[in-house]
Design a protein around this motif. Structure first.
Motif, short mmCIF file in Angstrom:
data_model
loop_
_atom_site.label_atom_id
_atom_site.label_comp_id
_atom_site.label_asym_id
_atom_site.label_seq_id
_atom_site.Cartn_x
_atom_site.Cartn_y
_atom_site.Cartn_z
N LEU A 10 0.83 -1.20 0.00
CA LEU A 10 0.00 0.00 0.00
C LEU A 10 0.87 1.26 0.00
O LEU A 10 0.53 2.26 -0.64
N HIS A 11 1.96 1.19 0.68
CA HIS A 11 2.90 2.32 0.71
C HIS A 11 3.42 2.60 -0.70
O HIS A 11 3.42 3.75 -1.16
N TYR A 12 3.85 1.57 -1.40
CA TYR A 12 4.38 1.75 -2.75
C TYR A 12 3.29 2.14 -3.73
O TYR A 12 3.52 2.92 -4.66
N LEU A 13 2.09 1.62 -3.55
CA LEU A 13 0.98 2.02 -4.42
C LEU A 13 0.67 3.51 -4.24
O LEU A 13 0.36 4.22 -5.20
N GLY A 14 0.75 3.98 -3.01
CA GLY A 14 0.53 5.40 -2.75
C GLY A 14 1.57 6.27 -3.44
O GLY A 14 1.25 7.31 -4.03
N ARG A 15 2.83 5.85 -3.36
CA ARG A 15 3.90 6.59 -4.03
C ARG A 15 3.73 6.56 -5.54
O ARG A 15 3.94 7.56 -6.24
N LEU A 16 3.33 5.40 -6.04
CA LEU A 16 3.10 5.25 -7.47
C LEU A 16 1.96 6.17 -7.93
O LEU A 16 2.05 6.81 -8.98
N ASP A 17 0.93 6.25 -7.13
CA ASP A 17 -0.20 7.11 -7.44
C ASP A 17 0.24 8.58 -7.52
O ASP A 17 -0.17 9.32 -8.40
N GLU A 18 1.11 9.01 -6.62
CA GLU A 18 1.63 10.38 -6.64
C GLU A 18 2.42 10.64 -7.91
O GLU A 18 2.31 11.71 -8.53
N LYS A 19 3.20 9.65 -8.32
CA LYS A 19 4.00 9.82 -9.53
C LYS A 19 3.13 9.88 -10.77
O LYS A 19 3.39 10.66 -11.70
N VAL A 20 2.08 9.07 -10.79
CA VAL A 20 1.15 9.10 -11.93
C VAL A 20 0.46 10.46 -12.00
O VAL A 20 0.28 11.03 -13.08
N ASP A 21 0.08 11.00 -10.86
CA ASP A 21 -0.53 12.33 -10.84
C ASP A 21 0.43 13.39 -11.38
O ASP A 21 0.03 14.28 -12.15
N ALA A 22 1.70 13.28 -11.01
CA ALA A 22 2.70 14.23 -11.52
C ALA A 22 2.86 14.09 -13.04
O ALA A 22 2.96 15.09 -13.76
N LEU A 23 2.84 12.85 -13.53
CA LEU A 23 2.94 12.63 -14.97
C LEU A 23 1.73 13.19 -15.70
O LEU A 23 1.86 13.76 -16.80
N ARG A 24 0.57 13.04 -15.11
CA ARG A 24 -0.65 13.61 -15.72
C ARG A 24 -0.53 15.12 -15.83
O ARG A 24 -0.89 15.71 -16.85
N GLU A 25 -0.05 15.75 -14.80
CA GLU A 25 0.11 17.21 -14.81
C GLU A 25 1.13 17.62 -15.87
O GLU A 25 0.90 18.58 -16.61
N ASP A 26 2.23 16.90 -15.95
CA ASP A 26 3.24 17.19 -16.97
C ASP A 26 2.65 17.02 -18.37
O ASP A 26 2.89 17.86 -19.26
N ASN A 27 1.89 15.97 -18.57
CA ASN A 27 1.27 15.69 -19.86
C ASN A 27 0.28 16.80 -20.23
O ASN A 27 0.25 17.25 -21.38
N ARG A 28 -0.48 17.27 -19.26
CA ARG A 28 -1.44 18.34 -19.50
C ARG A 28 -0.70 19.61 -19.94
O ARG A 28 -1.09 20.29 -20.88
#
Length: 74
Positions: A10-28
């Motif tokens: 769950l800890h790593y999934l949370g970190r992964l989720d944060e990174k995906v959010d950052a990638l989404r923002e970069d992509n936008r």
């Protein structure tokens, strides 16, 4: 203070989720910038077409002037 999850997955999934959010923002942001570049490109194309048309008209007028003044051989 934020509680750490007991499960390491769950800890790593949370970190992964944060990174995906950052990638989404970069992509936008990238898409937004690309859209602006496309708009500028279209504008430059239109300006080039207008300038080219003006140059053609100037050339035609200059040819007529040269013929009237007998500056060119017909």
């Amino acid at each position: 203070m934020v509680e750490e999850p007991d499960n390491i997955a769950l800890h790593y999934l949370g970190r992964l989720d944060e990174k995906v959010d950052a990638l989404r923002e970069d992509n936008r942001e990238i898409k937004q910038r690309l859209g602006l570049l496309e708009q500028r490109y279209v504008l430059l194309e239109q300006q080039y077409a207008s300038l080219s048309s003006r140059m053609d008209r100037i050339e035609t007028r200059l040819d007529r002037i040269e013929k009237r003044l007998d500056l060119v051989e017909v």
